[in-house]
Design a protein around this motif. Structure first.
Motif: not given
Length: 528
Positions: A29-43
């Motif tokens: 979950w830690f990797a998922g939340v972190l990568l998800g936040a970065i992906a949202l920032l990229g969008c």
């Protein structure tokens, strides 16, 4: 396509991490939340239209803004040499910090300065140095119309307003001034309890906004002025015409910063934007100005009254001199603020391109007063990048009676030259109204640093004077300050580089270099 692909890859990685968290281990979950936040920032970066860099380089483009934000710190700590930083180099800052802490400000191995470069200056040592005077000289400020003169120290706290500085910074500066026996200029932001509570000597500065002595319409209020000028801590009153870092411009204090405390000190409505005009309402000619100075002295019950300016036109200042002669009214002092002086906030074009540097401004004012036969009635203070004992001696040698320091005093209370003064996010609590940040500044400790810094710097100035064979500031003169005029051994003294007038010379037979300006000067006009 590449940009969208990169963001898509981030989304896929985030999704994979979520699946792994569900199927394998919750730690994913830690990797998922972190990568998800970065992906949202990229969008978001791809969709926003404000920054082209982020549209072309989502996520990675933020590194550019991060590096830009910390560029001053990188420059100061890792790039600049000890002697070429701006506005103050590391050597100067180190001297102030060490003296404030009570540490010997001495260096081994020799100077790092290039003494063979054009413009290098040195003070002339004597082959028969004198002793350092046991009693520190002071300057009696008070002309023939002053009934309550004041003895000024050789180095004082220059003008900085409450509002620009935090309450703790003002308290520390004034407490240090009280302990050290020197003066503290309030700046134009009004006379606050933080200036008065510690009991240090005060120079109350009145600007174009007349803060602390203004009517509801923004005019000068003589009754308020008389009441506050009567306070025993107020030793002198200074009328601000212009400031070195931003001559000829007014100020704007946004309504969001005008809290109840600031509003009370300045005499303005809480929550409303306050505009300081670039000019004074109470006078429009040199003659009217000197009359107003006389009125201020009368309202202040005979305390010394003067004005501060950043000179620009010699004709304009000579117009003021002619008005003084015509009205037989003189201020008790004039503070010359150099264009290299500091400020909490100013347009870069003003700081870089308007007004005389302190050397030329000081020499202009001193010479004009001497030539008009007024110098013995008026004392001159000098402010603008004064930090060390040699700075004091140089200014005394070319016409000043005393000096003021602002940024050096800020260093003494903890300023690290972060240059965030205008953002309300000062990292050391000096130039902020954020109570959480201001809390970091310990008044008891920093006030003692202010006292130590001032004492050590004046002592350094006296040691330099003794090395020059001077036992008192009156023994100094422009012949004792030399400048390399070319990339050779062509050293010239300031006595040679500048024209120095004789007492009353302008009123009898103006020299060729001054005759046209003296003739053009009009006591009824500020025209240049």
């Amino acid at each position: 396509m590449v940009r969208i692909g990169a963001v898509g890859l981030l989304i896929l990685c985030a999704a994979a991490a979520v699946v792994s968290a569900l199927a394998v281990s919750p730690w994913w979950w830690f990797a998922g939340v972190l990568l998800g936040a970065i992906a949202l920032l990229g969008c978001y970066d791809l969709l926003q239209r404000r920054h082209s860099v982020l549209r072309n380089y989502p996520v990675l483009g933020h590194a550019r803004f991060l590096l830009e934000a910390i560029r001053p710190e990188l420059q100061q700590y890792f790039v600049e040499r000890n002697y070429d930083g701006r506005p103050y180099d590391r050597d100067t800052r180190s001297i102030v910090y060490e003296r404030a802490k009570g540490v010997a400000a001495e260096e081994p191995f020799g100077s790092e300065r290039d003494m063979y470069s054009r413009g290098y200056e040195f003070l002339v040592p004597s082959m028969h140095p004198g002793d350092v005077p046991q009693q520190i000289p002071r300057v009696r400020v008070g002309g023939p119309d002053c009934t309550r003169p004041y003895d000024m120290a050789l180095l004082n706290v220059s003008a900085m307003s409450f509002g620009s500085l935090s309450s703790n910074a003002v308290l520390a500066l004034n407490t240090g001034a009280a302990r050290g026996g020197f003066a503290h200029d309030t700046g134009e932001g009004g006379l606050s309890e933080y200036h008065l509570r510690p009991g240090g000597d005060i120079i109350w500065e009145i600007g174009t906004g007349y803060f602390g002595c203004r009517t509801k319409d923004g005019d000068f209020d003589p009754d308020q002025f008389r009441e506050k000028a009567a306070h025993p801590a107020v030793k002198c009153v200074s009328l601000k015409l212009s400031q070195g870092a931003k001559p000829g411009i007014g100020g704007v204090l946004p309504g969001s910063k005008v809290n109840s405390e600031i509003a009370q000190v300045r005499g303005v409505p809480e929550g409303e934007t306050v505009v300081s005009p670039p000019y004074h309402r109470v006078f429009s000619t040199p003659r009217e100005m000197v009359r107003f100075l006389a009125r201020m002295r009368e309202l202040a019950d005979g305390k010394p009254v003067g004005f501060k300016l950043c000179p620009g036109s010699r004709v304009q200042f000579l117009s003021v001199c002619k008005a003084m002669l015509a009205e037989d009214i003189t201020p008790d002092f004039i503070v010359v603020d150099g264009a290299e002086g500091g400020t909490g906030a100013a347009p870069l074009e003003f700081a870089d391109h308007l007004g005389m540097p302190l050397t030329e401004g000081l020499i202009t004012v001193h010479n004009a007063l001497v030539g008009a036969g007024l110098r013995d009635r008026i004392r001159i203070g000098a402010s603008g990048k004064v930090a060390t004992g040699s700075d004091i001696v140089k200014r005394l040698a070319i016409g000043a009676d005393w000096t003021n320091a602002a940024r050096a005093m800020m260093f003494a209370v903890g300023c690290i030259q972060a240059q965030r003064c205008h953002t309300n996010r000062c990292p050391t609590g000096v130039t902020t109204q954020d109570p959480r940040r201001a809390r970091a500044l310990d008044v008891a400790d920093k006030s003692e640093r202010v006292r130590r810094y001032q004492k050590a710097t004046v002592s350094s100035a006296l040691q330099i004077m003794a090395a020059m064979g001077a036992s008192h500031p009156r023994d100094l003169g422009p012949h004792l300050l030399r400048r390399r005029a070319a990339d050779t051994d062509d050293f010239r003294s300031y006595a040679e580089l500048y024209e120095w007038l004789k007492p009353g010379e302008l009123t009898v037979d103006p020299p060729t270099g001054w005759a046209a300006d003296w003739k053009a000067a009009d006591p009824d006009s500020f025209a240049a």
